[in-house]
Design an enzyme around this catalytic site. Structure first.
Site, mmCIF file in Angstrom:
data_model
loop_
_atom_site.group_PDB
_atom_site.id
_atom_site.type_symbol
_atom_site.label_atom_id
_atom_site.label_comp_id
_atom_site.label_asym_id
_atom_site.label_seq_id
_atom_site.Cartn_x
_atom_site.Cartn_y
_atom_site.Cartn_z
ATOM 1 N N GLN A 10 18.391 -24.041 11.874
ATOM 2 C CA GLN A 10 16.852 -24.156 10.419
ATOM 3 C C GLN A 10 15.887 -22.726 10.423
ATOM 4 O O GLN A 10 16.299 -22.058 10.988
ATOM 5 C CB GLN A 10 16.058 -24.969 10.830
ATOM 6 C CG GLN A 10 16.480 -26.330 11.503
ATOM 7 C CD GLN A 10 15.917 -27.451 11.599
ATOM 8 O OE1 GLN A 10 15.660 -28.351 13.380
ATOM 9 N NE2 GLN A 10 14.510 -27.675 11.389
ATOM 10 N N LEU A 92 19.807 -25.441 15.856
ATOM 11 C CA LEU A 92 20.855 -26.502 15.435
ATOM 12 C C LEU A 92 22.928 -25.840 14.650
ATOM 13 O O LEU A 92 23.811 -27.015 14.373
ATOM 14 C CB LEU A 92 19.900 -26.497 13.877
ATOM 15 C CG LEU A 92 20.676 -27.560 13.293
ATOM 16 C CD1 LEU A 92 22.021 -27.552 11.565
ATOM 17 C CD2 LEU A 92 21.789 -29.292 13.306
ATOM 18 N N ARG A 116 18.837 -36.953 15.745
ATOM 19 C CA ARG A 116 18.911 -35.575 16.117
ATOM 20 C C ARG A 116 17.563 -35.312 16.188
ATOM 21 O O ARG A 116 16.617 -35.298 16.430
ATOM 22 C CB ARG A 116 19.199 -35.087 16.460
ATOM 23 C CG ARG A 116 19.487 -33.480 17.410
ATOM 24 C CD ARG A 116 19.852 -32.525 17.422
ATOM 25 N NE ARG A 116 19.549 -31.138 18.294
ATOM 26 C CZ ARG A 116 19.329 -29.944 17.747
ATOM 27 N NH1 ARG A 116 18.980 -29.717 16.048
ATOM 28 N NH2 ARG A 116 18.764 -28.702 18.989
ATOM 29 N N HIS A 200 12.897 -25.880 21.538
ATOM 30 C CA HIS A 200 13.613 -25.569 22.833
ATOM 31 C C HIS A 200 12.714 -25.192 23.469
ATOM 32 O O HIS A 200 12.793 -24.208 24.038
ATOM 33 C CB HIS A 200 14.478 -23.716 22.243
ATOM 34 C CG HIS A 200 15.116 -23.943 21.449
ATOM 35 N ND1 HIS A 200 16.382 -25.059 21.090
ATOM 36 C CD2 HIS A 200 15.259 -23.904 19.686
ATOM 37 C CE1 HIS A 200 17.147 -24.400 20.381
ATOM 38 N NE2 HIS A 200 16.292 -24.439 19.417
ATOM 39 N N GLN A 249 20.030 -27.237 25.831
ATOM 40 C CA GLN A 249 19.619 -26.486 24.498
ATOM 41 C C GLN A 249 18.374 -26.702 24.158
ATOM 42 O O GLN A 249 17.371 -26.204 23.611
ATOM 43 C CB GLN A 249 20.546 -26.933 23.416
ATOM 44 C CG GLN A 249 20.428 -25.577 22.407
ATOM 45 C CD GLN A 249 20.343 -26.416 21.146
ATOM 46 O OE1 GLN A 249 20.449 -27.258 20.355
ATOM 47 N NE2 GLN A 249 21.245 -25.772 20.011
#
Length: 310
Positions: A10, A92, A116, A200, A249
């Site tokens: 992204q 991603l 997701r 994250h 992740q």
């Protein structure tokens, strides 16, 4: 030549992306149309005309970026491009990389990253999370500042020496930014990121739990080559390890600089960025200005890199 392929995440999306390649290779829009049916959104129209706000919504950005990157990889391979020695993807982009080398079926991958994105968006109410790129400050010093601030804020993307993205609660991120800039050192800069979720960091724990459930229902195959994953920058072809690292992740930092340097150390003589833009190519040069990294996100670049690697 041993070639590693890297896939953007992204932030690389833009209205009009890959326009010249889409005009030359119908397969790209065919993949977009295929993805459109799965998520019930006209992605061809969205990428062509916007609105940009919709394109930038996480649940849309993720399937768009995967579809575009995988379609470009398909076109590259059909044109005679070299098969990968290794792959990696930024955030991603890890899902794009895994789809390109056969771990996920394309349709299942699109549905997976769409869900997701929804999980990530639902984990933190809009406006309560933030991300910012910090330039000119070493990781250890930045991490120390984050540790001294109340609330959730942590290094999220370790992109290159002197470029680290932080993520967390909006108020905590703001305090870290203020402290970074307080000394007035012109070598230090902060760029707030226009994102809808703080990826994250531990705020993504609810999303990670949801992704774990999603992955338990998705068929995964062994990849055709090793993938260097974000959480530890180590190569694997074991499906159980890949699944575990995808779950981790979401709450762990993206160790991108380590991914790239480890790929090169493992024998990759060239890295090819497969997706819209040149974000990862730019980062590669910041990591090591001698690194042989090329992007193929335009017709001219596609043709020149194809010729150079023939």
């Amino acid at each position: 030549m041993r070639i590693g392929y890297i896939f953007p995440g992204q932030g690389a999306q833009a209205v009009g992306m890959l326009a010249d390649l889409r005009a030359n290779f119908a397969h790209i829009d065919e993949r977009l149309s295929q993805a459109s049916k799965i998520i019930n959104e006209d992605l061809v129209r969205l990428i062509t005309a916007g609105p940009e706000e919709r394109l930038n919504e996480t649940e849309i950005t993720q399937p768009v970026m995967l579809a575009m990157s995988v379609a470009l990889f398909d076109v590259w391979c059909k044109a005679g491009g070299a098969m990968p020695t290794a792959v990696a993807g930024h955030s991603l982009g890890e899902y794009s990389a895994l789809t390109a080398v056969g771990v996920f079926d394309f349709d299942e991958a699109i549905a997976l990253v769409h869900e997701r994105g929804k999980l990530m968006q639902a984990a933190v109410p809009k406006g309560e999370g933030a991300m910012a790129a910090v330039l000119g400050l070493e990781l250890d010093e930045l991490a120390s500042i984050c540790e001294d601030v109340e609330g959730v804020v942590t290094p999220a993307n370790i992109n290159s020496p002197g470029q680290v993205v932080i993520a967390g609660a909006a108020t905590s991120v703001e305090i870290v930014v203020d402290r970074v800039l307080a000394e007035g050192d012109k070598r230090k800069r902060v760029v707030p990121l226009d994102v809808s979720v703080p990826s994250h960091c531990e705020l993504m724990k609810p999303a990670a739990d949801g992704v774990e459930r999603l992955l338990s229902d998705v068929t995964m195959h062994e990849p055709s080559c090793p993938i260097f994953q974000n959480v530890d920058a180590m190569p694997t072809q074991a499906v159980t390890e890949i699944r575990d690292r995808l779950i981790r992740q979401l709450t762990a930092p993206v160790r991108w600089a380590d991914c790239v340097t480890t790929m090169v150390a493992s024998g990759c003589e060239m890295l090819i960025e497969c997706g819209p833009g040149k974000v990862l190519t730019g980062l590669a040069r910041r990591i090591d200005r001698h690194m042989n990294c090329k992007a193929i996100g335009s017709v001219d670049d596609f043709d020149s890199v194809l010729e150079a690697t023939a």
